[in-house]
Design an enzyme around this catalytic site. Sequence first.
Site, PDB file in Angstrom:
ATOM      1  N   TYR A 197       0.828  -1.281   0.030  1.00 41.66           N
ATOM      2  CA  TYR A 197       0.053  -0.066   0.132  1.00 41.66           C
ATOM      3  C   TYR A 197       0.807   1.174  -0.032  1.00 41.66           C
ATOM      4  CZ  TYR A 197      -3.775  -3.275   1.272  1.00 41.66           C
ATOM      5  OH  TYR A 197      -4.606  -4.402   1.193  1.00 41.66           O
ATOM      6  N   CYS A 371      -9.512 -22.573   2.324  1.00 39.56           N
ATOM      7  CA  CYS A 371      -9.922 -22.850   0.845  1.00 39.56           C
ATOM      8  C   CYS A 371      -9.748 -21.352   0.092  1.00 39.56           C
ATOM      9  CB  CYS A 371     -11.416 -23.226   0.890  1.00 39.56           C
ATOM     10  SG  CYS A 371     -12.619 -21.825   1.722  1.00 39.56           S
ATOM     11  N   CYS A 386     -17.253 -16.986   4.127  1.00 37.41           N
ATOM     12  CA  CYS A 386     -16.178 -18.097   4.701  1.00 37.41           C
ATOM     13  C   CYS A 386     -16.864 -19.502   4.140  1.00 37.41           C
ATOM     14  CB  CYS A 386     -16.287 -18.242   6.068  1.00 37.41           C
ATOM     15  SG  CYS A 386     -15.525 -19.597   6.758  1.00 37.41           S
TER      16      CYS A 386
END
Length: 706
Positions: A197, A371, A386
């Site tokens: 950033y 995942c 999620c």
Amino acid sequence: MAKLSKLMSPGRIGSMELRNRIVLTAMGTELSTDEGITTEREIRFYEEIAKGGTGLIILGSVSVGHPYGVCLEYQLGISDEKHVPGLKEMVDRIHKHGAKVAPQLQHPGPTSNVDPTRGIPILVPSMPEPKQGDIGTMNDITASDGASFAKSRGVKKEYKVATKEDIDWVIQKFAEAAERAKRIGFDAIEIHGGHGYLLDSFISPVSNKRTDEYGGSLENRARLLVEIVKACRKATGPDFPIICKINSFTMHQAAGETVEDAILVAKMVEAAGADAIFSSAYGGGVQSTACQDTHTPLNKCNIVPQARQIKAAIKIPVIAVGRIEPEDGNKLIGEGAVDFIGMGRQLLADPQLPNKVKEDRLEDIRPCIACFKCISQIFLSSKLKCGVNPVCTNEAEFEITKAAKQKRVLVVGGGPAGMEAARVAALRGHKVTICDKEKFLGGTLFFASVMYDANYKLVEHLEAQLKKLKVDIQVGVEVTPEYVRKLKPDVVVSAVGVKRFLPDIPGVRQTHVLDGDDMRNMVTGSGDGAAAKTDLKTKLMLKAGSLTGISRDPKKLALGSKVFMPLGKNVVIVGGGLVGVEMAEFLAERGRNVTILEEGYALGWEMSLLRRWIHLSHNRKVGVKSLCGCKVTSIGEKTITYTDKEGKEHSIPADNVIIAQGHTHNLELAEKLKKDGYEVYTVGDCAGDDLIEGAMTDGIKAGLAI
């Protein structure tokens, strides 16, 4: 006292006292309005984390310059008084549950994909150099992702090299945000000085080529961050805690930041008035590995060594991050290696994690399986999700309450959708039986666990919860309409998985051609179809695996497959979806020459975006050859023939062919039972095809509907 007493012990950052050492790391939620104003959904999300017992909640990312310097389309802002009422409501509701809260103050600088779509030049320390392509770039986001980030793909990025006036404006905006945060009632602030950033782009010698007082030496490159810390300290007074997030190192950049640089930067911001350091890391802009190797890793505790080094060099507390499980966090704090443990994905998977740790209920914690669904949402400008916890950011819609009337519920199929439906139904007071034709629960997820063992943690967790809730588990049972009539349930949930079919390809029914069911049965030793396609030695090995219990343990199966794998040297996988991509990686790691033939023009399209990038990157490393736009025309005894996207025909060696495509909905049982008058719900792959996330969502919806 909790077994993990060090993790649950009170802690202090400056004047702020925390009830434990668990910190929710800042994550973009995409739950605010396009003006940066928070919403009830966002407040409720953070409130649930507070209820779960987390010590400190860091909101993120929060724009100090909104509408300038915005990295997410629906990013929270703290740059204007219009943001104050909503933030005040959020802080009050978090405080009601005993947690402390801090906004992560951020300006994206060169990482912004939103500013260009709004006609705003991207603020940078120096004009960036063109980057080489890599698997895992914004250009790899396909239309199937539904990505609003695609808006930036056709927009020419205009850059503005920061002038002294721009720098002064940035410092002022951070200071104003800090003052506003204190006035609202926040307990602290976090200044984001990492992850590429704006502030980090000044620190990095790769992106900062300036020759003025903000370029050159590390002291000069870190000057902007130091001046912002000082300005925020002046704006808030001496007792308001300031946390500074920095990179402990940067990957994929030969001249990038090192841990030695990080130690010096940490010392500088400590001297400037910071009260704590959040030690993170940055992937150098290479998206395919940026997260899995740094701040959102596949491997546990991957950046803890650098946090240790920073901790040893400074006096203020250090927050460490990087898939640190509670047991590991407790050990690290006990050793004095770090002071606080940052958790992101774990708290999305189970916001009650801190309370469960405190109550010594570690076995009840729903596991994060890495995942990458959550962080992939950021790249798509979509709301946070999620993969294993559908309640995350849907707290109001998925509130579990007791049912008005107890019913007898039969769940057919023990995959994640069926297990979640059974769990929720049992929690609501129903009497539940779950059946599966295999001799174990888990369904396709069990087989997938052999290739990716984190999946099995979810299987184990759900099965343990069913046992704790006294759900009647029946395995090795083929459920038929006659069986249902004998059981006399009030409600049936069908979670029977997909129905597979072989594509119409000459040679597809030869014994060396295997489909998904064949592969699953071969690995687990179940079913008869695969047995007909194996030799005597393989039959004996599979039988031995079944008798010894190895075929019920995915980790042992994965290890055993490195020694014995009844497949030839050259393996061709037809179908480049999730199954094909994961299978290719698994087999290539076991010494096979693997080729994927995909008729479409994208691989792994069902996967979450970041996980797709990771697998494609891994496949390249292990030598998988992936060919898109290919149509298989025939399968021979030792070859497979296909035409490429230009219509040219090719033949390649194929000792085995795996068909990783060809399935459809499996509604036969559900339709029969509906005709018999039963109340029936269909969940998971039998009615849809949305992987673990879809299965878990279907499961909870069915459990709540009964």
